[in-house]
Design an enzyme around this catalytic site. Structure first.
Site, PDB file in Angstrom:
ATOM      1  N   ASP A 336      41.060  36.403  33.468  1.00  0.00           N
ATOM      2  CA  ASP A 336      41.298  37.706  32.855  1.00  0.00           C
ATOM      3  C   ASP A 336      42.779  38.062  32.890  1.00  0.00           C
ATOM      4  OD1 ASP A 336      40.247  40.312  31.845  1.00  0.00           O
ATOM      5  OD2 ASP A 336      41.062  41.046  33.758  1.00  0.00           O
ATOM      6  N   GLU A 373      42.823  34.267  29.091  1.00  0.00           N
ATOM      7  CA  GLU A 373      42.686  35.363  28.129  1.00  0.00           C
ATOM      8  C   GLU A 373      44.077  35.815  27.697  1.00  0.00           C
ATOM      9  OE1 GLU A 373      41.188  39.994  27.687  1.00  0.00           O
ATOM     10  OE2 GLU A 373      42.064  39.247  29.550  1.00  0.00           O
TER      11      GLU A 373
END
Length: 605
Positions: A336, A373
């Site tokens: 993330d 990401e």
């Protein structure tokens, strides 16, 4: 007019243990007298003379061949072609002809050896937001406990599955989806054609999205706890599905014992300057913790701390390694906001730490898939090989949005034609090696965006065009849960609706298209491993092909009115006997007839 063809796959590349044979095809009246191959040896440019082959691959085409040694040099073999006449030169690269030498990172690139996870390109991924996919029954102790959610200043909300999502308390509203629910629905996912799962965070956290981690070493009781993840892992292995987890290492939640904002009596860093975890976070001179993008419930982790580094990735029993080893045996990590991870409350030494995470994962499982990401340009991380791949927003999702949905990532209007769309996609792709391209994570949408169906608005008839593109463009396709049955929704929280399990609420025609495209991809090595060559991109129409050895797949997309186009002559499609695989468009030699808002997919075998 001079034309050139080269893709980093057979028949243009032939690999043996000692060398790569590189072939360039040329056609036209003004052919060069000499061709040289610009390559590298340990980052130093070298020039290799290419030989004109006596045997032409096709009538009207000449072929030149050069050899790159694999006995030395860096694994990423970068190369381009220098075409020479008596008084001038031109260069050929993935983006066509240049009158000057191309930049190093804009050349063809082939990894030999390729050290990335070999299984990824074969997959069809499916992203699940666990609370909203499937709810198992009966409920177990701890799954539906109501508690006070500090970040939202309220008790959490429990709703029935068929209640509508509202903007009120989005991060605090639970519908009861869990990991056993996913296990129960594996036959449904198999029927769809899914072979790999990516789960949004499953570790203990107070919010529904779980990006505010409270315990990295245990699964949230609302999702069924550690035992439910073990059951899911066993069940996915039984049916041959891969499983990757979401790693949130840029920040923790403020309720994590390392920080513990809500209990001053503990040893957490928030209220205790002498805490053993104090240097795991960054604090201002006034003693305020630095957080992620202004969210105080998400304090940034500070990777200046050697003990934090050991806990997250460097230690033998680090979090990264723990979940990749048995009995869990996860197949990789989605990282993330990984570009923001770093030191001193910012992203200092980011590449160093991302590389450390990847190296730790590979030490535990050499075939682990490490996926970053990045909504922006991910090539800095990919070109440095600190990640296997990235969520391909910049190279796939956003240009496709601009072409089909007339919007950008900020949901501002953006109207681009086919030429602009393909130039954008090809420019991005040119900065990656062929093997990296095959591992890029392609999605039409995700939990962080509005649903593609909602973005299309009045142009929702274009939805199948995006689905076909998703399964045919270089990269591994990922379906965001519910897209396959027509689930809609604007930005968070509306893109996170519960899955519509009632058959009456499902678009079964759309589901059938997803099934057929998944089946086609599984049957076609060209779609999984092939090179990509754009044949036509003008106005409303994009036509490209995938090529692997003798296998060919032709894909045409028309977002506009009924049209007939003449494809430019190419030896890649000349005299090919096409067989319709999907859609209602018609191809005859170089002519393509496309109904309004349509697609066509053809195979040569």
């Amino acid at each position: 007019m001079l034309q050139a063809w080269h893709l980093p796959v057979a028949p243009f590349i032939k690999q043996s243990p000692q060398r790569l044979e590189i072939t360039l095809w040329l056609s036209g009246e003004d052919l060069p007298q000499r061709v040289t191959l610009r390559a590298e040896r340990d980052n130093e440019e070298i020039s290799i003379a290419m030989k004109r082959m006596r045997r032409a691959p096709q009538q009207g085409v000449t072929a030149w061949r050069g050899i790159i040694s694999l006995e030395d040099g860096q694994p990423r073999r970068r190369y381009s072609f220098k075409l020479l006449w008596p008084s001038r030169q031109r260069w050929f690269t993935p983006q066509g002809f240049n009158d000057y030498p191309p930049a190093r990172l804009e050349q063809f690139a082939f990894d030999a050896p390729d050290n990335g996870p070999s299984w990824v390109a074969d997959q069809i991924f499916y992203q699940i937001f666990p609370d909203r996919f499937a709810r198992s029954l009966p409920r177990k102790a701890g799954q539906d406990n109501v508690y006070y959610h500090h970040a939202a200043h309220r008790d959490i909300i429990l709703r029935e599955w068929d209640e509508p999502v509202s903007a009120d308390g989005g991060g605090s509203t639970f519908y009861g989806g869990d990991l056993d629910g996913i296990s129960e629905k594996l036959p449904w996912l198999q029927k769809l054609g899914v072979t790999a799962l990516y789960l949004n965070p499953v570790f203990t956290a107070p919010s529904v999205h779980k990006y505010d981690t409270q315990d990295y070493r245990h699964v949230d009781p609302q999702f069924g706890g550690d035992e439910a993840l073990l059951r899911l892992r066993e069940n996915t292995r039984r049916v041959g599905m891969r499983l990757i987890l979401d790693g949130v290492f840029n920040h923790s939640g403020d309720s994590h014992p390392w920080f513990d904002r809500h209990n001053a009596a503990t040893g957490g860093a928030c209220h205790n300057p002498q805490s053993r975890y104090r240097d795991w976070y960054s604090f201002s001179l006034e003693g305020k913790a630095l957080d992620w993008l202004g969210y105080p419930s998400l304090p940034k982790l500070d990777f200046q701390s050697p003990t934090l580094i050991d806990e997250i990735y460097r230690g033998e029993n680090s979090i990264v390694r723990h979940w990749l080893r048995e009995p869990w045996g996860m197949d990789g990590w989605r990282l993330d906001v990984v570009h923001m991870l770093g030191e001193a409350g910012g992203a200092q030494n980011n590449l160093h730490h991302v590389q450390g995470i990847t190296q730790a994962a590979k030490a535990e499982n050499p075939q682990a898939y490490v996926l970053g990401e990045h909504f922006g340009d991910a090539r800095q991380w990919l070109q440095a090989d600190v990640e296997d791949a990235a969520m391909n927003y910049r190279g796939f999702t956003l240009p496709l949005w601009g072409f089909l949905a007339n919007t950008d990532i900020s949901y501002d209007p953006q109207q681009i034609d086919a030429e602009t769309c393909i130039r954008w996609m090809e420019n991005y792709r040119a900065g990656l090696s062929h093997h990296q391209q095959l591992r890029m994570f392609n999605q039409l949408d995700s939990h962080d965006t509005a649903r593609f169906k909602s973005l299309l608005g009045k142009d929702v008839a274009r939805l199948p065009l995006g689905v076909v593109w998703l399964f045919c463009w270089p990269g591994v396709p990922c379906i965001y849960y519910g897209d396959e049955v027509g689930l809609d929704g604007n930005n968070d929280p509306f893109c996170r609706k519960p899955y519509p399990w009632d058959p009456k609420a499902q678009d079964r025609e759309l589901f059938g298209l997803y099934q057929r495209m998944a089946r086609l991809r599984k049957q076609s090595r060209a779609l999984r491993y092939g090179g990509c060559h754009v044949l036509y991109a003008k106005g409303d129409v994009v036509v490209f092909m995938r090529l692997w050895q003798q296998q060919k797949v032709l894909i045409a997309i028309n977002r506009g009115e009924e049209t007939r186009i003449e494809l430019p002559w190419s030896p890649l499609i000349a005299e090919t006997d096409w067989r319709q695989a999907e859609g209602h468009a018609h191809v005859d030699a170089q002519s393509l007839v496309m109904p309004a808002v349509s697609y066509g997919v053809w195979r040569n075998r």
